[in-house]
Design a protein around this motif. Structure first.
Motif, PDB file in Angstrom:
ATOM      1  N   HIS A  94      78.244 120.979  19.109  1.00 28.98           N
ATOM      2  CA  HIS A  94      77.448 121.975  18.402  1.00 28.98           C
ATOM      3  C   HIS A  94      76.010 121.539  18.155  1.00 28.98           C
ATOM      4  N   VAL A  95      75.663 120.349  18.638  1.00 30.85           N
ATOM      5  CA  VAL A  95      74.292 119.855  18.460  1.00 30.85           C
ATOM      6  C   VAL A  95      73.453 120.260  19.671  1.00 30.85           C
ATOM      7  N   GLN A  96      72.424 121.040  19.408  1.00 29.02           N
ATOM      8  CA  GLN A  96      71.529 121.486  20.472  1.00 29.02           C
ATOM      9  C   GLN A  96      70.569 120.369  20.860  1.00 29.02           C
ATOM     10  N   LYS A  97      70.004 119.687  19.846  1.00 28.07           N
ATOM     11  CA  LYS A  97      69.071 118.593  20.111  1.00 28.07           C
ATOM     12  C   LYS A  97      68.934 117.729  18.874  1.00 28.07           C
ATOM     13  N   ILE A  98      68.386 116.538  19.100  1.00 30.63           N
ATOM     14  CA  ILE A  98      68.063 115.628  18.002  1.00 30.63           C
ATOM     15  C   ILE A  98      66.547 115.545  17.941  1.00 30.63           C
ATOM     16  N   ARG A  99      66.014 115.819  16.765  1.00 30.09           N
ATOM     17  CA  ARG A  99      64.560 115.826  16.581  1.00 30.09           C
ATOM     18  C   ARG A  99      64.151 114.644  15.713  1.00 30.09           C
ATOM     19  N   LYS A 100      63.178 113.878  16.204  1.00 27.45           N
ATOM     20  CA  LYS A 100      62.538 112.845  15.382  1.00 27.45           C
ATOM     21  C   LYS A 100      61.414 113.555  14.646  1.00 27.45           C
ATOM     22  N   LEU A 101      61.463 113.516  13.327  1.00 30.43           N
ATOM     23  CA  LEU A 101      60.462 114.253  12.547  1.00 30.43           C
ATOM     24  C   LEU A 101      59.090 113.603  12.653  1.00 30.43           C
ATOM     25  N   PRO A 102      58.018 114.398  12.703  1.00 30.57           N
ATOM     26  CA  PRO A 102      58.017 115.821  12.405  1.00 30.57           C
ATOM     27  C   PRO A 102      58.289 116.726  13.605  1.00 30.57           C
ATOM     28  N   ASN A 103      58.071 116.294  14.846  1.00 24.50           N
ATOM     29  CA  ASN A 103      58.119 117.273  15.926  1.00 24.50           C
ATOM     30  C   ASN A 103      58.410 116.696  17.313  1.00 24.50           C
ATOM     31  N   THR A 104      59.242 115.680  17.417  1.00 26.26           N
ATOM     32  CA  THR A 104      59.501 115.062  18.708  1.00 26.26           C
ATOM     33  C   THR A 104      60.990 115.132  19.033  1.00 26.26           C
ATOM     34  N   MET A 105      61.319 115.696  20.189  1.00 23.55           N
ATOM     35  CA  MET A 105      62.704 115.788  20.606  1.00 23.55           C
ATOM     36  C   MET A 105      63.124 114.496  21.302  1.00 23.55           C
ATOM     37  N   LEU A 106      64.272 113.958  20.906  1.00 17.28           N
ATOM     38  CA  LEU A 106      64.831 112.795  21.590  1.00 17.28           C
ATOM     39  C   LEU A 106      65.657 113.297  22.767  1.00 17.28           C
ATOM     40  N   ARG A 107      65.447 112.681  23.965  1.00 16.85           N
ATOM     41  CA  ARG A 107      66.126 113.181  25.156  1.00 16.85           C
ATOM     42  C   ARG A 107      66.944 112.133  25.886  1.00 16.85           C
ATOM     43  N   LYS A 108      66.621 110.870  25.726  1.00 18.86           N
ATOM     44  CA  LYS A 108      67.270 109.851  26.550  1.00 18.86           C
ATOM     45  C   LYS A 108      67.356 108.524  25.801  1.00 18.86           C
ATOM     46  N   ASP A 109      68.039 107.578  26.435  1.00 18.12           N
ATOM     47  CA  ASP A 109      68.251 106.268  25.816  1.00 18.12           C
ATOM     48  C   ASP A 109      66.947 105.554  25.483  1.00 18.12           C
ATOM     49  N   LYS A 110      65.937 105.692  26.331  1.00 18.58           N
ATOM     50  CA  LYS A 110      64.652 105.013  26.068  1.00 18.58           C
ATOM     51  C   LYS A 110      63.992 105.549  24.802  1.00 18.58           C
ATOM     52  N   ASP A 111      64.154 106.839  24.539  1.00 18.95           N
ATOM     53  CA  ASP A 111      63.619 107.422  23.299  1.00 18.95           C
ATOM     54  C   ASP A 111      64.298 106.798  22.081  1.00 18.95           C
ATOM     55  N   VAL A 112      65.600 106.620  22.171  1.00 18.38           N
ATOM     56  CA  VAL A 112      66.371 106.040  21.067  1.00 18.38           C
ATOM     57  C   VAL A 112      65.994 104.565  20.884  1.00 18.38           C
ATOM     58  N   ALA A 113      65.786 103.854  21.975  1.00 19.69           N
ATOM     59  CA  ALA A 113      65.443 102.430  21.902  1.00 19.69           C
ATOM     60  C   ALA A 113      64.110 102.202  21.190  1.00 19.69           C
ATOM     61  N   ARG A 114      63.234 103.186  21.191  1.00 22.81           N
ATOM     62  CA  ARG A 114      61.925 103.051  20.528  1.00 22.81           C
ATOM     63  C   ARG A 114      61.967 103.357  19.033  1.00 22.81           C
ATOM     64  N   LEU A 115      63.084 103.844  18.532  1.00 24.43           N
ATOM     65  CA  LEU A 115      63.170 104.178  17.114  1.00 24.43           C
ATOM     66  C   LEU A 115      63.048 102.922  16.263  1.00 24.43           C
ATOM     67  N   GLN A 116      62.472 103.099  15.089  1.00 24.19           N
ATOM     68  CA  GLN A 116      62.304 101.992  14.163  1.00 24.19           C
ATOM     69  C   GLN A 116      63.050 102.294  12.872  1.00 24.19           C
ATOM     70  N   ASP A 117      63.295 101.266  12.078  1.00 21.82           N
ATOM     71  CA  ASP A 117      64.042 101.431  10.832  1.00 21.82           C
ATOM     72  C   ASP A 117      63.479 102.553   9.968  1.00 21.82           C
ATOM     73  N   PHE A 118      64.388 103.322   9.413  1.00 20.92           N
ATOM     74  CA  PHE A 118      64.125 104.384   8.436  1.00 20.92           C
ATOM     75  C   PHE A 118      63.350 105.573   9.000  1.00 20.92           C
TER      76      PHE A 118
END
Length: 107
Positions: free
Chosen positions: A47-71
């Motif tokens: 039921h999840v259409q997409k994951i959004r990194k606030l304020p306005n960036t859609m996460l699409r792939k593993d590399k996007d997730v790897a760039r995330l930082q704490d909190f």
């Protein structure tokens, strides 16, 4: 561990607080982020259409997730905002990692 703040995107809720989730830094994949987020928020992954990194960036792939930082703050955008899509969210005491003794205050 990588600590992230996640919530369900829903502008109709009066209180739409974030929860903190932990991801193993060795398993920073989109699939793992989706799995852990859905489990903690009581949502079915389909039921999840997409994951959004606030304020306005859609996460699409593993590399996007790897760039995330704490909190960093993330929102799960659901395909339909129907209340029936949400699973029963476990109470605080039912969740893994809950420590009943730590929650009791002594005066």
């Amino acid at each position: 561990e990588l600590v992230l703040k996640v919530r369900i995107q829903n502008p109709n809720l009066k209180e739409n607080d974030f929860i903190e989730i932990e991801l193993d830094r060795q398993e920073l994949t989109y699939k793992e982020l989706l799995r852990v987020s859905c489990r903690e928020l009581g949502v079915k992954p389909e039921h999840v259409q997409k994951i959004r990194k606030l304020p306005n960036t859609m996460l699409r792939k593993d590399k996007d997730v790897a760039r995330l930082q704490d909190f960093q703050e993330l929102e799960l955008v659901l395909t339909v905002s129907d209340k029936n899509l949400l699973c029963r969210v476990p109470s605080l005491s039912e969740r893994s990692g809950y420590n009943k003794k730590a929650s009791e205050l002594t005066y």
